[in-house]
Design an enzyme around this catalytic site. Structure first.
Site, PDB file in Angstrom:
ATOM      1  N   PRO A 169       0.806  -1.226   0.000  1.00  0.00           N
ATOM      2  CA  PRO A 169       0.000   0.000   0.000  1.00  0.00           C
ATOM      3  C   PRO A 169       0.839   1.276   0.000  1.00  0.00           C
ATOM      4  O   PRO A 169       0.447   2.281  -0.594  1.00  0.00           O
ATOM      5  CB  PRO A 169      -0.812  -0.120   1.300  1.00  0.00           C
ATOM      6  CG  PRO A 169      -0.930  -1.595   1.530  1.00  0.00           C
ATOM      7  CD  PRO A 169       0.374  -2.166   1.050  1.00  0.00           C
ATOM      8  N   GLN A 377     -12.212   4.405 -31.634  1.00  0.00           N
ATOM      9  CA  GLN A 377     -12.700   5.631 -32.269  1.00  0.00           C
ATOM     10  C   GLN A 377     -13.240   5.349 -33.672  1.00  0.00           C
ATOM     11  O   GLN A 377     -14.264   5.902 -34.076  1.00  0.00           O
ATOM     12  CB  GLN A 377     -11.566   6.658 -32.347  1.00  0.00           C
ATOM     13  CG  GLN A 377     -11.980   8.021 -32.869  1.00  0.00           C
ATOM     14  CD  GLN A 377     -12.783   8.835 -31.871  1.00  0.00           C
ATOM     15  OE1 GLN A 377     -12.818   8.501 -30.692  1.00  0.00           O
ATOM     16  NE2 GLN A 377     -13.434   9.885 -32.335  1.00  0.00           N
ATOM     17  N   MET A 378     -12.567   4.474 -34.386  1.00  0.00           N
ATOM     18  CA  MET A 378     -13.016   4.130 -35.737  1.00  0.00           C
ATOM     19  C   MET A 378     -14.384   3.441 -35.727  1.00  0.00           C
ATOM     20  O   MET A 378     -15.129   3.517 -36.703  1.00  0.00           O
ATOM     21  CB  MET A 378     -11.998   3.216 -36.411  1.00  0.00           C
ATOM     22  CG  MET A 378     -10.740   3.926 -36.881  1.00  0.00           C
ATOM     23  SD  MET A 378      -9.599   2.739 -37.622  1.00  0.00           S
ATOM     24  CE  MET A 378      -8.429   3.850 -38.412  1.00  0.00           C
ATOM     25  N   GLU A 404       4.060  -3.580 -13.490  1.00  0.00           N
ATOM     26  CA  GLU A 404       5.424  -4.034 -13.820  1.00  0.00           C
ATOM     27  C   GLU A 404       6.400  -2.853 -13.856  1.00  0.00           C
ATOM     28  O   GLU A 404       7.389  -2.866 -14.583  1.00  0.00           O
ATOM     29  CB  GLU A 404       5.457  -4.781 -15.166  1.00  0.00           C
ATOM     30  CG  GLU A 404       4.471  -5.938 -15.282  1.00  0.00           C
ATOM     31  CD  GLU A 404       4.877  -7.151 -14.480  1.00  0.00           C
ATOM     32  OE1 GLU A 404       5.685  -7.022 -13.553  1.00  0.00           O
ATOM     33  OE2 GLU A 404       4.370  -8.248 -14.769  1.00  0.00           O
ATOM     34  N   ARG A 416      18.737   6.860 -16.604  1.00  0.00           N
ATOM     35  CA  ARG A 416      19.836   6.569 -15.690  1.00  0.00           C
ATOM     36  C   ARG A 416      20.906   5.719 -16.367  1.00  0.00           C
ATOM     37  O   ARG A 416      22.105   5.980 -16.237  1.00  0.00           O
ATOM     38  CB  ARG A 416      19.326   5.873 -14.436  1.00  0.00           C
ATOM     39  CG  ARG A 416      20.380   5.616 -13.374  1.00  0.00           C
ATOM     40  CD  ARG A 416      19.793   5.007 -12.132  1.00  0.00           C
ATOM     41  NE  ARG A 416      19.221   3.685 -12.393  1.00  0.00           N
ATOM     42  CZ  ARG A 416      18.024   3.288 -11.966  1.00  0.00           C
ATOM     43  NH1 ARG A 416      17.246   4.123 -11.305  1.00  0.00           N
ATOM     44  NH2 ARG A 416      17.614   2.069 -12.227  1.00  0.00           N
TER      45      ARG A 416
END
Length: 422
Positions: A169, A377-378, A404, A416
């Site tokens: 949590p 949308q199509m 993940e 990094r």
């Protein structure tokens, strides 16, 4: 040449360039419409004969055993145990686990191919299978012979199911700050704490748990395998989710939960390293599930454009939508190539594997969500109806940008690694 002439020349050049790009879009579109079997956008393009064979098995299983039930599993929140056991009979319960303990012993690339194919039938179920596979691999890779022989055969056959327990949590992206503690008392560890958002929680049999056996930070974390039924192990309420409804999600709670020390994977302090190595593969797996959703959505959009009429002609004759479909297929192919390169790098243990896994997870989950969303949308208003599968692909794939490791964390890992390269 005056400034005005230069400007006119640049504008003309730009128009020519745009026209050539649009011709490419049209070429892609008509390839998809006319002969998809030989088009490079298809999932089998460039694969070996062996890879095409098990890909076909996975596509057939998805079409026959998963897709007909996908909507029902979603609506009724069914955890399709028997269907997954059928998948395990095909070798999909331990795809990259070693054959000596019941696995299929396939490569990371092979695994990606399979998960993409399965996800065309049901993303949510395939995503759970990918998590289960990750757990089986972790036990196979980091466990001793006794642990491997005890857990892996039942996991590979899916007689038993596994869950991965890292998130808490108060520690999501900052996994090294986890607080679940495990105090050594004789030949047992006593676990206290809780894990959040655990796929399969409460319905699965084996929990691969990251817990703190030492001081603060990553080096104080160890990995324990906790079996269902262990006193002190309990579960929270079943979470109500936007997608991924064919797999239950609950908190996993430990209250003075005594776990045998023989269930520790590796040495004390190795847990965080084990967790991250698992997640490198997990990121490829979840990206592969995103590929399957995008693949299915491109096909659904194509079929809709060919039959839906507006203004007296099919939508397939609308050049704007032709261009959109071409762009969707292009994004799918680019995503697939990145995933397969990352899978190969991980299999070969290359130096760039971590960066490529993070890039694949970031790029592919973002782009494939966009592909699915564009497909919806199509479909217009129909795409928003639960009678049409495209909306479920959108809902199921959305969480891939979060789990993940969030895509924001993927950016941190990539940058990094770039900034620390010698």
């Amino acid at each position: 040449m005056c400034f005005k002439c230069c400007l006119c020349f640049v504008q003309c050049l730009h128009k020519v360039w745009r026209f050539s790009i649009n011709k490419i879009r049209l070429y892609i579109f008509f390839n998809i419409i006319s002969d998809p079997c030989v088009s490079p956008w298809t999932a089998s393009y460039g694969l070996t004969d062996e890879q095409k064979e098990f890909q076909k098995v996975a596509f057939d299983f998805a079409a026959n055993e998963m897709a007909p039930h996908m909507a029902e599993w979603d609506q009724k929140e069914v955890f399709p145990v028997e269907t997954m056991r059928k998948a395990a009979q095909l070798g999909f319960g331990g795809i990259y686990t070693r054959p000596e303990v019941g696995g299929s012993g396939l490569s990371r690339l092979d695994t990606s191919i399979i998960f993409e194919a399965l996800s065309t039938g049901c993303v949510s179920t395939t995503a759970y299978i990918s998590i289960h596979n990750m757990c089986a691999w972790m036990i196979d890779t980091f466990g001793n012979d006794e642990q491997r022989e005890s857990f892996c055969p039942d996991l590979c056959s899916m007689e038993k199911f596994a869950s991965y327990c890292l998130t808490e949590p108060g520690s999501g992206s900052d996994a090294a700050s986890l607080l679940t503690s495990a105090q050594r008392k004789g030949d047992h560890y006593v676990l206290n704490g809780s894990k959040a958002f655990i796929s399969g929680g409460g319905d699965t049999d084996v929990y691969v748990v990251m817990c703190r056996t030492g001081g603060k930070g990553a080096k104080g974390i160890s990995c324990l395998v906790v079996e269902k039924g262990t006193p002190g192990l309990s579960f929270g309420k079943k979470e109500r989710k936007v997608g991924w409804n064919s797999q239950p999600t609950r908190a996993v709670i430990f209250e003075d939960c005594a776990v045998p020390a023989t269930n520790r994977l590796g040495e004390e302090g190795q847990g965080f390293n084990i967790a991250m190595k698992g997640l490198n593969g997990g990121r490829i797996n979840i990206a592969s599930c995103s590929l399957g959703a995008a693949h299915a959505s491109v096909l659904l959009a194509k079929d809709h454009l060919l039959v839906r009429k507006q203004f007296g002609e099919t939508l397939a004759n609308n050049q704007f939508l032709q261009f959109k479909l071409a762009e969707m297929a292009t994004k799918l192919v680019a995503s697939r190539l990145l995933v397969r390169e990352a899978a190969t790098a991980l299999q070969e243990d290359r130096a760039d594997a971590v960066s490529l896994c993070s890039m694949a997870k970031l790029f592919v989950t973002d782009e494939c969500f966009n592909v699915c969303n564009q497909a919806l949308q199509m479909h217009g208003g129909y795409g928003y109806l639960k009678d049409y599968a495209v909306q479920q692909f959108v809902r199921d794939i959305r969480v891939h940008q979060i789990l993940e490791g969030t895509n924001e964390v993927m950016r941190m890992i990539i940058s990094r690694n770039l900034l620390t390269e010698s």
